[in-house]
Scaffold this motif. Structure first.
Motif, mmCIF file in Angstrom:
data_model
loop_
_atom_site.group_PDB
_atom_site.id
_atom_site.type_symbol
_atom_site.label_atom_id
_atom_site.label_comp_id
_atom_site.label_asym_id
_atom_site.label_seq_id
_atom_site.Cartn_x
_atom_site.Cartn_y
_atom_site.Cartn_z
ATOM 1 N N PHE A 62 32.852 32.705 31.465
ATOM 2 C CA PHE A 62 31.664 31.686 31.411
ATOM 3 C C PHE A 62 31.342 31.377 32.908
ATOM 4 N N MET A 63 32.448 31.094 33.694
ATOM 5 C CA MET A 63 32.213 30.687 35.083
ATOM 6 C C MET A 63 31.607 31.895 36.003
ATOM 7 N N LEU A 64 32.168 33.022 35.758
ATOM 8 C CA LEU A 64 31.276 34.230 36.313
ATOM 9 C C LEU A 64 30.077 34.383 35.773
ATOM 10 N N PHE A 67 27.722 32.028 37.545
ATOM 11 C CA PHE A 67 27.427 32.367 38.969
ATOM 12 C C PHE A 67 26.283 33.346 38.839
ATOM 13 N N GLY A 68 26.473 34.332 38.086
ATOM 14 C CA GLY A 68 25.534 35.468 37.959
ATOM 15 C C GLY A 68 23.970 35.062 37.610
ATOM 16 N N LEU A 149 27.690 31.294 50.906
ATOM 17 C CA LEU A 149 28.083 31.382 49.319
ATOM 18 C C LEU A 149 27.908 32.412 48.370
ATOM 19 N N ILE A 150 26.344 32.817 48.815
ATOM 20 C CA ILE A 150 25.833 33.817 47.751
ATOM 21 C C ILE A 150 26.423 35.008 48.165
ATOM 22 N N PHE A 151 26.542 35.423 49.380
ATOM 23 C CA PHE A 151 27.217 36.680 49.827
ATOM 24 C C PHE A 151 28.799 36.814 49.460
ATOM 25 N N GLU A 152 29.115 35.509 49.409
ATOM 26 C CA GLU A 152 30.764 35.480 49.258
ATOM 27 C C GLU A 152 31.097 35.710 47.864
ATOM 28 N N ASP A 153 30.069 35.170 46.685
ATOM 29 C CA ASP A 153 30.258 35.248 45.370
ATOM 30 C C ASP A 153 29.929 36.707 44.888
#
Length: 395
Positions: A62-64, A67-68, A149-153
């Motif tokens: 659910f966490m991922l 994020f998506g 943060l977006i790039f890292e994720d």
């Protein structure tokens, strides 16, 4: 009987989470760190049960997914140059730090790469909450923080898929690595093409007024995507991330977020507790010095990186340093990576070392963001003093 005991231990865990979380909210401290500490304490009373393990796995999924869901393929493509450049600066500054530290600690290649990922990735949850709480959304550096943060994720999502694929493949040779990269790329590409070409079709499928049926449908998409990823040897979390990316293009995005958020908050809290329960607290004391060293080195690297990005994009010194301080906390993704493979026989077991590191960076990193103006003022005053020394020496 086993099920009854599992339910009872889950109930105790939830009460402990509430009390600790309530206290943490009062002192404005990171819930990630608090939940891990709760897990470390609870392992003295009962082990991780099958129910806890299952909910913890759902927590990652659910966490991922959430994020998506926060991303949009279209907006990523429109902002791709600045996002890519800031992200690459962050990657080149900070990923090698973990590789060097892994070599120093005597880890093998795979474990060193994993440690590099753990040290590299910033906690999006802690940073985003800090920006909101401190009312820094309009600050000039915030755009660049979010780009990083977006790039890292996105990078860690691919990185996690790669690591899990290598572990499942059973080797780290060139053939295995290429096979995993091709498989991961194909899986990502399939979802991205589907998101860009089938938007109207997906909109039609999920346009359901009945709330219960809507939730069931979204949950089925998440779990099926996670299961499909697992079936081809990738992480379930990556399938969930791509399901979020797929649904982020729809008009139902906000409704989906509101429907899934309670599941995500509950299961993610249990995930952090389960992680804390898996840490061998008897050896934590011996790991604290190394955790402090890693925290200092990696924090310094992040601050310098933020200052460098600020200079590249013409931010003033204060904004650049605030950017760097904002990238210090580590959290959810570091923990997910630490659980990707087992390595407990080493002098510095990776999971326990990560637990110490995340606790330090989540707590101290949050404080550093909050008090960044004080640190910056102190730094700039020292810098002025040092700049004047050569001048006074020549007079």
């Amino acid at each position: 009987m086993i099920v009854n005991e599992s339910v009872l231990s889950l109930g105790i865990s939830l009460i402990a989470l509430f009390l600790a979380g309530f206290l943490g909210a009062k002192i404005n401290q990171s819930l990630v760190a608090i939940f891990i500490v709760v897990g470390i304490i609870l392992q003295n009373f009962f082990p991780v049960t099958i129910i806890t393990e299952f909910i913890a796995k759902l927590g990652i999924i659910f966490m991922l997914f959430m994020f998506g869901l926060e991303f949009s393929v279209g907006s990523l493509l429109n902002n791709k140059r600045k996002l890519f450049n800031t992200g690459m600066y962050d990657l080149l500054f900070n990923f090698p730090v973990g590789l060097v530290l892994g070599w120093f600690l005597g880890y093998g290649l795979l474990q060193s790469i994993l440690l590099a990922g753990i040290i590299y990735v910033t906690s999006s949850v802690i940073v985003a909450k800090s920006i909101i709480d401190l009312r820094r959304s309009a600050n000039p550096e915030t755009e660049y923080i979010l780009n990083v943060l977006i790039f890292e994720d996105m990078f860690i999502a691919v990185f996690l898929a790669f690591i899990i694929g290598i572990v499942n493949y059973g080797s780290m040779d060139a053939k295995g690595a290429c096979f995993v990269m091709l498989k991961t790329s194909a899986f990502f590409l399939f979802f991205i093409i589907l998101a860009r070409t089938s938007k109207k079709f997906i909109e039609k499928i999920i346009d359901i007024e009945h709330t219960e049926l809507f939730v069931i449908l979204i949950l089925s998409i998440i779990v099926l995507s996670a299961g499909a990823a697992s079936r081809i040897g990738l992480s379930e979390a990556i399938g969930a991330f791509l399901a979020g990316l797929l649904l982020s293009e729809t008009k139902q995005r906000h409704r989906i977020s509101e429907a899934i958020k309670p599941f995500q908050q509950f299961s993610t809290a249990i995930f952090f507790v389960a992680f804390g329960m898996s840490i061998d607290y008897k050896h934590l004391g011996s790991l604290v010095p190394m955790g402090i060293i890693i925290f200092i080195i990696s924090s310094f690297s992040k601050i310098i990186c933020g200052y460098f990005i600020g200079k590249k994009y013409d931010l003033n010194k204060r904004a650049g340093l605030r950017l760097g301080f904002s990238l210090v906390p580590r959290g959810e993704f570091s923990i997910i990576l630490a659980g990707a493979i087992t390595m407990n026989s080493h002098a510095y077991p990776l999971k326990s070392l990560t637990g110490v590191y995340v606790l330090l960076s989540a707590i101290l990193g949050s404080i550093m963001i909050k008090e960044s103006e004080w640190f910056i003022k102190w730094f700039l005053e020292r810098k002025k003093v040092w700049e004047k020394i050569p001048e006074s020496g020549t007079n």
